[in-house]
Design an enzyme around this catalytic site. Sequence first.
Site, PDB file in Angstrom:
ATOM      1  N   GLY A  53      41.289  39.262  38.382  1.00  0.00           N
ATOM      2  CA  GLY A  53      40.957  39.286  39.800  1.00  0.00           C
ATOM      3  C   GLY A  53      39.494  39.681  39.914  1.00  0.00           C
ATOM      4  O   GLY A  53      39.043  40.625  39.249  1.00  0.00           O
ATOM      5  N   ALA A  54      38.743  38.932  40.741  1.00  0.00           N
ATOM      6  CA  ALA A  54      37.283  39.102  40.760  1.00  0.00           C
ATOM      7  C   ALA A  54      36.840  40.550  40.999  1.00  0.00           C
ATOM      8  O   ALA A  54      36.057  41.093  40.205  1.00  0.00           O
ATOM      9  CB  ALA A  54      36.686  38.149  41.806  1.00  0.00           C
ATOM     10  N   ASP A 234      36.678  33.794  44.123  1.00  0.00           N
ATOM     11  CA  ASP A 234      35.936  34.314  42.971  1.00  0.00           C
ATOM     12  C   ASP A 234      34.435  34.229  43.179  1.00  0.00           C
ATOM     13  O   ASP A 234      33.675  35.012  42.622  1.00  0.00           O
ATOM     14  CB  ASP A 234      36.333  33.564  41.704  1.00  0.00           C
ATOM     15  CG  ASP A 234      37.668  34.071  41.215  1.00  0.00           C
ATOM     16  OD1 ASP A 234      38.699  33.632  41.766  1.00  0.00           O
ATOM     17  OD2 ASP A 234      37.683  34.960  40.341  1.00  0.00           O
ATOM     18  N   LYS A 245      41.197  30.301  42.412  1.00  0.00           N
ATOM     19  CA  LYS A 245      42.151  29.849  41.393  1.00  0.00           C
ATOM     20  C   LYS A 245      42.477  28.360  41.533  1.00  0.00           C
ATOM     21  O   LYS A 245      42.679  27.859  42.645  1.00  0.00           O
ATOM     22  CB  LYS A 245      43.429  30.692  41.513  1.00  0.00           C
ATOM     23  CG  LYS A 245      44.546  30.345  40.552  1.00  0.00           C
ATOM     24  CD  LYS A 245      44.124  30.359  39.099  1.00  0.00           C
ATOM     25  CE  LYS A 245      43.489  31.668  38.678  1.00  0.00           C
ATOM     26  NZ  LYS A 245      42.833  31.579  37.334  1.00  0.00           N
TER      27      LYS A 245
HETATM   28  O1  MRU Z   1      42.114  34.158  36.714  1.00  0.00           O
HETATM   29  P1  MRU Z   1      42.360  35.265  37.694  1.00  0.00           P
HETATM   30  O2  MRU Z   1      43.774  35.718  37.734  1.00  0.00           O
HETATM   31  O3  MRU Z   1      41.389  36.413  37.517  1.00  0.00           O
HETATM   32  O4  MRU Z   1      42.030  34.596  39.099  1.00  0.00           O
HETATM   33  C1  MRU Z   1      42.075  35.366  40.261  1.00  0.00           C
HETATM   34  C2  MRU Z   1      41.826  34.617  41.511  1.00  0.00           C
HETATM   35  O5  MRU Z   1      41.593  33.434  41.516  1.00  0.00           O
HETATM   36  C3  MRU Z   1      41.794  35.428  42.775  1.00  0.00           C
HETATM   37  O6  MRU Z   1      42.227  34.677  43.867  1.00  0.00           O
HETATM   38  C4  MRU Z   1      40.361  35.903  43.035  1.00  0.00           C
HETATM   39  O7  MRU Z   1      39.814  36.490  41.895  1.00  0.00           O
HETATM   40  C5  MRU Z   1      40.292  36.868  44.161  1.00  0.00           C
HETATM   41  S1  MRU Z   1      41.078  38.401  43.753  1.00  0.00           S
HETATM   42  C6  MRU Z   1      40.893  39.461  45.057  1.00  0.00           C
END
Ligand code: MRU
Length: 346
Positions: A53-54, A234, A245
């Site tokens: 998660g970012a 992200d 995602k």
């Molecule tokens: O690959 P990940 O699980 O880190 O991807 C996460 C996402 O795509 C989330 O939607 C994004 O990071 C926002 S988290 C608040």
Amino acid sequence: MEQIEPPVRAVGWSPAGTLRILDQRLLPGRELERDLGTIDEVADAIRTLAVRGAPAIGVAAAIALASALPEVTRHAVEAAAALLRATRPTAVNLGWAIDRMLAVARALPPAPSLDAALRAEAERIRAEDEAMCRRIGEHGQEWMRDGVRVLTHCNAGALATAGIGTALAPLYVAHARGRRVEVLADETRPLLQGARLTAWELQRAGIPVTVLTDGMAASLMAAGRVDLVLVGADRIAANGDVANKIGSYGLAVLARHHGIPFVVAAPWSTVDLATATGAAIEIEQRGADEVALVGDRRVVAAGVAIHNPAFDVTPHALVSAIVTDRGVLRAPFPFVANVSLVPPPI
Ligand code: MRU
């Protein structure tokens, strides 16, 4: 604003002052906290999505730079920062948090004052993220009418941040205020963040949640069973294009076709004004086995080519609004390119 506790803490400090994460690779089966004492361990945890998660990976990198250096010198911070930055390219929050730590390292003399300053900055990054989540939750209330049915993708909840999440924050706030909300969680192939993580944390919080496989969203929308699509981000380019995602773009197209708002929730730290459009966003490509294997079982014949980008870009024309900690940015964009249009922090 009342305080709202997240259902789980994904990233923070251990009592010994090192990085503590909840290992998300093991959820929902097992809740295991890990204390990570070296930069290599932290880099591996980010790469393998033990912490993900970012915002959460930004916080993890900051705490790592404050607590896991072999020696607290500017040179050691620079070397560790380069290693951590290379772990995942798409989420801007990672580089943003690392740059803040580097600025501290470049401005100060060596230990012990550098040590204290790095720890203080990492804690500020963590605490700011928690506060930003809470404010996103507040700003997202205009979509949280009683009974709202929200479709989300991946996990942009407590597990992805240091607080109550981004896309899930408005839901946690509405729920805490006694409003009925219901979540449809895309399973999110191939790593199943929706099925494994979003459903787990919402269930823990007592919010009704139903998991669907990614191909099911269209028919639910056509049946009138989705009021809103709400996702995280992200990286948001200066023109409002949103990297999130893989599968988010498809949902935005579906939402537009069915006349459903497609809303993105993200802290201001996810907005990258240095990136003009989504075309310039680097999309992380991940290993073939994530798609080829389901658990230990191979589901794609050996030798077949596999495509596995972790993210896609939703063009700003398909985004109805972006809920940030500073306020709501609305279509039509290129709002973000003009910072003066952006509401100041509250
Ligand atoms: O690959 P990940 O699980 O880190 O991807 C996460 C996402 O795509 C989330 O939607 C994004 O990071 C926002 S988290 C608040």
